[in-house]
Design a protein around this motif. Structure first.
Motif, PDB file in Angstrom:
ATOM      1  N   ALA A  69      24.715  49.116  23.310  1.00  0.00           N
ATOM      2  CA  ALA A  69      24.687  48.463  24.621  1.00  0.00           C
ATOM      3  C   ALA A  69      25.098  46.998  24.494  1.00  0.00           C
ATOM      4  CB  ALA A  69      23.306  48.579  25.243  1.00  0.00           C
ATOM      5  N   PRO A  70      25.925  46.432  25.397  1.00  0.00           N
ATOM      6  CA  PRO A  70      26.363  45.018  25.332  1.00  0.00           C
ATOM      7  C   PRO A  70      25.194  44.051  25.424  1.00  0.00           C
ATOM      8  CG  PRO A  70      27.773  46.289  26.799  1.00  0.00           C
ATOM      9  CD  PRO A  70      26.644  47.170  26.449  1.00  0.00           C
ATOM     10  N   SER A  71      24.179  44.391  26.226  1.00  0.00           N
ATOM     11  CA  SER A  71      23.042  43.475  26.358  1.00  0.00           C
ATOM     12  C   SER A  71      22.331  43.270  25.038  1.00  0.00           C
ATOM     13  CB  SER A  71      22.068  44.010  27.409  1.00  0.00           C
ATOM     14  OG  SER A  71      21.615  45.313  27.040  1.00  0.00           O
ATOM     15  N   LEU A  72      22.289  44.338  24.218  1.00  0.00           N
ATOM     16  CA  LEU A  72      21.643  44.194  22.905  1.00  0.00           C
ATOM     17  C   LEU A  72      22.539  43.401  21.968  1.00  0.00           C
ATOM     18  CD1 LEU A  72      19.289  44.877  21.047  1.00  0.00           C
ATOM     19  CD2 LEU A  72      20.440  47.037  20.484  1.00  0.00           C
ATOM     20  N   ALA A  73      23.840  43.574  22.114  1.00  0.00           N
ATOM     21  CA  ALA A  73      24.760  42.862  21.224  1.00  0.00           C
ATOM     22  C   ALA A  73      24.718  41.358  21.473  1.00  0.00           C
ATOM     23  CB  ALA A  73      26.188  43.401  21.417  1.00  0.00           C
ATOM     24  N   ARG A  74      24.515  40.944  22.713  1.00  0.00           N
ATOM     25  CA  ARG A  74      24.471  39.505  22.989  1.00  0.00           C
ATOM     26  C   ARG A  74      23.050  38.954  22.959  1.00  0.00           C
ATOM     27  NH1 ARG A  74      25.884  41.724  28.116  1.00  0.00           N
ATOM     28  NH2 ARG A  74      24.206  41.474  29.646  1.00  0.00           N
ATOM     29  N   GLY A  75      22.058  39.821  22.634  1.00  0.00           N
ATOM     30  CA  GLY A  75      20.678  39.358  22.471  1.00  0.00           C
ATOM     31  C   GLY A  75      19.912  39.237  23.757  1.00  0.00           C
ATOM     32  N   ASP A  76      20.417  39.826  24.840  1.00  0.00           N
ATOM     33  CA  ASP A  76      19.701  39.786  26.127  1.00  0.00           C
ATOM     34  C   ASP A  76      18.646  40.904  26.125  1.00  0.00           C
ATOM     35  OD1 ASP A  76      18.815  39.509  28.664  1.00  0.00           O
ATOM     36  OD2 ASP A  76      20.741  39.967  29.659  1.00  0.00           O
ATOM     37  N   LEU A  77      17.506  40.628  25.519  1.00  0.00           N
ATOM     38  CA  LEU A  77      16.466  41.657  25.360  1.00  0.00           C
ATOM     39  C   LEU A  77      15.853  42.056  26.696  1.00  0.00           C
ATOM     40  CD1 LEU A  77      14.600  40.503  22.123  1.00  0.00           C
ATOM     41  CD2 LEU A  77      16.443  42.191  22.388  1.00  0.00           C
ATOM     42  N   ALA A  78      15.814  41.142  27.677  1.00  0.00           N
ATOM     43  CA  ALA A  78      15.215  41.494  28.968  1.00  0.00           C
ATOM     44  C   ALA A  78      16.033  42.573  29.656  1.00  0.00           C
ATOM     45  CB  ALA A  78      15.116  40.238  29.839  1.00  0.00           C
ATOM     46  N   THR A  79      17.386  42.372  29.665  1.00  0.00           N
ATOM     47  CA  THR A  79      18.242  43.387  30.285  1.00  0.00           C
ATOM     48  C   THR A  79      18.190  44.690  29.498  1.00  0.00           C
ATOM     49  OG1 THR A  79      19.697  41.646  31.106  1.00  0.00           O
ATOM     50  CG2 THR A  79      20.586  43.886  31.032  1.00  0.00           C
ATOM     51  N   PHE A  80      18.223  44.567  28.166  1.00  0.00           N
ATOM     52  CA  PHE A  80      18.171  45.783  27.332  1.00  0.00           C
ATOM     53  C   PHE A  80      16.833  46.526  27.520  1.00  0.00           C
ATOM     54  CE2 PHE A  80      17.085  47.965  23.392  1.00  0.00           C
ATOM     55  CZ  PHE A  80      18.184  48.814  23.272  1.00  0.00           C
ATOM     56  N   HIS A  81      15.749  45.745  27.680  1.00  0.00           N
ATOM     57  CA  HIS A  81      14.433  46.379  27.858  1.00  0.00           C
ATOM     58  C   HIS A  81      14.421  47.220  29.134  1.00  0.00           C
ATOM     59  CE1 HIS A  81      10.264  46.578  29.366  1.00  0.00           C
ATOM     60  NE2 HIS A  81       9.918  46.667  28.059  1.00  0.00           N
ATOM     61  N   GLU A  82      14.999  46.698  30.227  1.00  0.00           N
ATOM     62  CA  GLU A  82      15.003  47.472  31.465  1.00  0.00           C
ATOM     63  C   GLU A  82      15.826  48.744  31.312  1.00  0.00           C
ATOM     64  OE1 GLU A  82      13.989  48.472  35.288  1.00  0.00           O
ATOM     65  OE2 GLU A  82      13.185  46.886  33.968  1.00  0.00           O
ATOM     66  N   HIS A  83      16.966  48.626  30.636  1.00  0.00           N
ATOM     67  CA  HIS A  83      17.810  49.807  30.395  1.00  0.00           C
ATOM     68  C   HIS A  83      17.083  50.847  29.530  1.00  0.00           C
ATOM     69  CE1 HIS A  83      21.964  51.491  29.008  1.00  0.00           C
ATOM     70  NE2 HIS A  83      21.321  52.294  29.843  1.00  0.00           N
ATOM     71  N   ALA A  84      16.436  50.372  28.455  1.00  0.00           N
ATOM     72  CA  ALA A  84      15.719  51.286  27.541  1.00  0.00           C
ATOM     73  C   ALA A  84      14.521  51.929  28.236  1.00  0.00           C
ATOM     74  CB  ALA A  84      15.273  50.525  26.301  1.00  0.00           C
ATOM     75  N   ARG A  85      13.845  51.145  29.131  1.00  0.00           N
ATOM     76  CA  ARG A  85      12.659  51.712  29.807  1.00  0.00           C
ATOM     77  C   ARG A  85      13.040  52.893  30.696  1.00  0.00           C
ATOM     78  NH1 ARG A  85      10.566  51.421  34.617  1.00  0.00           N
ATOM     79  NH2 ARG A  85      12.174  49.964  35.296  1.00  0.00           N
ATOM     80  N   VAL A  86      14.183  52.770  31.410  1.00  0.00           N
ATOM     81  CA  VAL A  86      14.606  53.860  32.295  1.00  0.00           C
ATOM     82  C   VAL A  86      14.917  55.113  31.479  1.00  0.00           C
ATOM     83  CG1 VAL A  86      16.396  54.585  33.918  1.00  0.00           C
ATOM     84  CG2 VAL A  86      15.455  52.264  34.049  1.00  0.00           C
ATOM     85  N   ILE A  87      15.624  54.955  30.376  1.00  0.00           N
ATOM     86  CA  ILE A  87      15.976  56.117  29.542  1.00  0.00           C
ATOM     87  C   ILE A  87      14.725  56.735  28.922  1.00  0.00           C
ATOM     88  CG2 ILE A  87      17.231  56.819  27.479  1.00  0.00           C
ATOM     89  CD1 ILE A  87      19.335  54.715  28.160  1.00  0.00           C
ATOM     90  N   ALA A  88      13.790  55.893  28.456  1.00  0.00           N
ATOM     91  CA  ALA A  88      12.582  56.415  27.803  1.00  0.00           C
ATOM     92  C   ALA A  88      11.714  57.196  28.786  1.00  0.00           C
ATOM     93  CB  ALA A  88      11.786  55.262  27.195  1.00  0.00           C
ATOM     94  N   GLU A  89      11.616  56.699  30.039  1.00  0.00           N
ATOM     95  CA  GLU A  89      10.797  57.420  31.015  1.00  0.00           C
ATOM     96  C   GLU A  89      11.410  58.763  31.363  1.00  0.00           C
ATOM     97  OE1 GLU A  89      10.376  54.800  34.301  1.00  0.00           O
ATOM     98  OE2 GLU A  89       8.834  53.556  33.341  1.00  0.00           O
ATOM     99  N   GLU A  90      12.741  58.830  31.411  1.00  0.00           N
ATOM    100  CA  GLU A  90      13.376  60.122  31.667  1.00  0.00           C
ATOM    101  C   GLU A  90      13.064  61.119  30.549  1.00  0.00           C
ATOM    102  OE1 GLU A  90      17.490  59.274  32.086  1.00  0.00           O
ATOM    103  OE2 GLU A  90      17.302  58.420  34.110  1.00  0.00           O
TER     104      GLU A  90
END
Length: 732
Positions: A69-90
């Motif tokens: 994910a680009p957000s993880l590559a640029r170190g934007d953990l907040a954006t990556f966290h929201e993306h990961a949370r949606v996938i994990a809940e599914e």
């Protein structure tokens, strides 16, 4: 061996090779079917292992896409966290970002910036062992800090394009999500599918997952799974004998097992074998029936010879016949000649038998008197004992009457009168045995008569036969000759005695039969049934059919005349009743006298008219089973100054002494019921109570009693003799 059997064996010898070939074929079919089943099950385990691998691969692809994910590559953990949370809940899972040292940087279930615990040491070690660029699948684990979280496993991938320290993205998933794989495959209900991690721990199971997930498989099965693929016979975790087919899951090095019960594995082979075996047995049965048919036609002439021999044995004439077999016809001719000679010999034998029967009847009449004498000898001891008790009652009662008051004198005289009545009854019973009486029909109380005749009956029995009497309350009176009734009962008791040479139990029961027909030839009505049941040898059907015939007996010469049962039968018939005889070999005999109920009340006996020095001191224990003797002697001794306690038998006397009763001297009879007699009691008291004196009263003048410290008193004795003996015993 019969000809039919020989022909049947010949047929079986011909069929034996076919039977052996069929058995080998059955074995081959069974082995082949079993092999096919095993190969199919191995393929099933391999396919299921690949299905598990595909499920893990799907999760790996998802993680790798998320790791790019680009957000993880640029170190934007907040954006990556929201993306990961949606996938994990599914996926109902958790996504974690950690470095190579196990420090957790992000958890999809917790907000960004929350202090997070480090990874488990086992997860860090697995990463170090596998290398920095490899996808790894963990074993099943539980969180030690949160035991309520269900067992889970983690799939971990490296994050690309990161400088050191390396970052890793992991997805932790509850093991229960793998249960869906079993439902998709629709395995039979009695099969058990199991996913096992690298340490032999159950990750998922098709049945009872709550019970077995997290447990270890059996050590021997884990050793077998080291080979990667194969089968292992043994027991499931539930204790069912099964064979496990296992295959390795490539991506995780887990194993997939399919456990099939041994009975299920054998079922197909057994079914095919049973089908082939049934066909073989059917062919064998048809061949055997054909052989039997041929054998029957071949053996028919021999059966005719057997019939001729049976006719010869029965005394019937044998007919000449031609069968076409020279040997059989020769035997038939010989049997015809033997039949003629046997018929001539039979006529001569019948003449001799008639002479022997006449001689035998004469001998039986001579034995009748011998039987009476033999029975009289058995009764003498018991009747003499009863007469001595009667005389003892009279002697002691009359002596005590001189010393007592008016009321006590009257009671003692009444007791003496009862003793006189009892003596007359004993004399009457002797007349019954000798058959010296006139026919006297009267209406009497049957229950009372049975109680009175009991001493006569027990006197005819040896000590190893127990006699019990059970009379129904309210037993009806009967109209009959009471002396003939007593004679019939005596004959039946003596028959029962001879049927139990080694002892046993003899039961007398008397009861009412309301509105019934206790015997086939009696009309319905009210009857009284008196039955005597023994535990003897019993009678077979042949003896039972002739048991009521006069002079018929199975006893040896000198043991019986064959007139006991006929006399009882004649008495019952003369009284308007019947005699029912039931017997079975090994189970004893029951003889029932059925008498009609009396239509009038029994005559009540006339009431008895009212009746009218040496001293002693001390406590006397009087042991006497006869109530007349016991009451009279007790009264006489109490009048003479003694304190008297009484016991019915030796056992009761011992219980009283053990209970602490104060006793100075024991006065005991010799013949008593219970476990010991008076002599045995005296010997026991001499050992256990050496200071206690004993006086033995005996009615047998020929019995020697020589015991230190024990005095004897011959019955009947006078009251002053008893007082003197007791005083001398206590003084000694």
């Amino acid at each position: 061996m019969r000809i039919r059997t020989r022909l049947l064996l010949l047929s079986l010898a011909v069929l034996l090779p076919a039977i052996v070939a069929a058995a080998l074929g059955i074995g081959f079919v069974y082995a082949e079917e079993r092999g096919i089943n095993q190969r199919n099950l191995q393929e099933t385990s391999r396919a299921m292992a690949l299905a598990v691998d595909r499920e893990l691969g799907t999760r790996e692809i998802l993680l790798k896409a998320l790791a790019s994910a680009p957000s993880l590559a640029r170190g934007d953990l907040a954006t990556f966290h929201e993306h990961a949370r949606v996938i994990a809940e599914e996926r109902e899972a958790s996504i974690l970002l950690s470095d190579e040292n196990g420090r957790v940087l992000l958890n999809s279930r917790l907000p960004v910036g929350t202090a997070l615990p480090a990874l488990l040491p086992t997860a860090v070690q697995e990463r170090r062992d596998a290398g920095p660029d490899v996808t790894i699948v963990s074993n099943l684990y539980r969180l030690p800090r949160n035991p309520d979280v269900p067992p889970s496993f983690a799939l971990q991938v490296p994050v690309p394009h990161t400088a050191r320290p390396h970052l890793y993205l992991a997805m932790t998933t509850p093991a229960s999500q793998l249960q869906a794989l079993f439902e998709q495959q629709r395995l039979p209900s009695d099969w058990h599918a199991t996913i096992v991690d690298r340490q032999g721990v159950v990750v998922a199971r098709s049945s009872d997952p709550a019970k077995f997930v997290g447990t270890h498989v059996r050590p021997e099965l884990q050793d077998s799974m080291a080979a990667g693929e194969g089968m292992h016979p043994g027991m499931t975790l539930a204790g069912v004998a099964s064979t496990a087919f296992f295959s390795r899951v490539p991506r995780s090095n887990w194993s997939f097992l399919v456990s099939v019960p041994d009975a299920e594995l054998r079922r197909t082979g057994l079914w095919a074998s049973a089908l082939l075996g049934g066909m073989s047995l059917l062919l064998l049965a048809l061949a055997t029936l054909a052989a039997l048919a041929v054998a029957r036609r071949t053996a028919q002439p021999m059966e005719d010879l057997r019939h001729d021999a049976q006719q010869l044995g029965d005394g019937a004439p044998v007919q000449a016949r031609s069968s076409g077999l020279l040997e059989v016809d020769a035997v038939n001719e010989a049997l015809v000649g033997a039949s003629e000679r046997l018929r001539r010999a039979s006529a001569d034998l019948e003449h001799r038998v008639a002479e022997a029967v006449a001689s035998f009847e004469q001998s039986q009449r001579a034995l009748l008197q011998a039987q009476k004498l033999e029975a009289l000898g058995r009764l003498t001891g018991g009747i003499a004992h009863d007469f001595n008790n009667v005389l003892q009652t009279l002697t002691t009662g009359l002596h005590a009457a001189r010393l007592g008051s008016d009321d006590k004198v009257r009671r003692l005289l009444a007791t003496c009168e009862r003793a006189v009545t009892r003596g007359s009854e004993l004399a009457r019973q002797l007349m019954v045995f000798g058959r010296v009486q006139e026919v006297r029909v009267e209406t009497f109380d049957l229950a009372q008569r049975l109680r009175e005749v009991q001493p006569l009956l027990t006197g005819a029995l040896p000590t190893d036969i127990t006699f019990t009497q059970d009379v129904t309350p309210g037993l009806w009176p009967v109209t009959a000759d009471p002396l003939q009734l007593e004679l019939a009962l005596l004959n039946l008791v003596m028959n029962a005695r001879d049927a139990m040479p080694h002892g046993g139990r003899l039961r007398l029961r008397a009861g009412n039969s309301v509105g019934q027909s206790p015997a086939q030839d009696l009309p319905p009505g009210d009857y009284v049934a008196i039955s005597l049941q023994d535990e003897g040898e019993g009678m077979n059907e042949e003896v039972l059919a002739r048991a009521l015939d006069p002079f018929f007996t199975t006893k040896s010469v000198g043991r019986g005349s064959g007139l006991g049962l006929p006399q009882a039968y004649g008495f019952a018939r003369q009284s308007g009743g019947a005699l029912v005889l039931r017997s079975q070999v090994g189970e004893g005999t029951t003889v029932t006298l059925v008498l009609p109920r009396a239509q009038v009340a029994p005559q009540e006996p006339a009431p008895a008219a009212p009746s009218g020095g040496l001293r002693g001191a001390g406590c006397v224990l009087l042991v006497e089973d006869d109530p007349l003797v016991r009451d009279t002697v007790r009264s006489g001794l109490e009048v003479s100054g003694f304190e008297v306690q009484t016991a019915n038998d030796a056992d009761e006397a011992l219980r009283m002494l053990a209970g602490g009763h104060c006793v100075d001297v024991v006065l005991t009879d010799v013949v008593m019921p219970g476990s010991m007699n008076g002599v045995d009691l005296a010997r026991l008291l001499a050992r256990e109570h050496p200071r206690l004196r004993v006086v033995i009263a005996t009615g047998y003048s020929d019995r020697s009693i020589d015991m230190p410290g024990v005095r004897t008193l011959a019955k009947p004795y006078a009251l002053h003799q008893a007082v003197a003996a007791l005083n001398e015993a206590m003084a000694g």
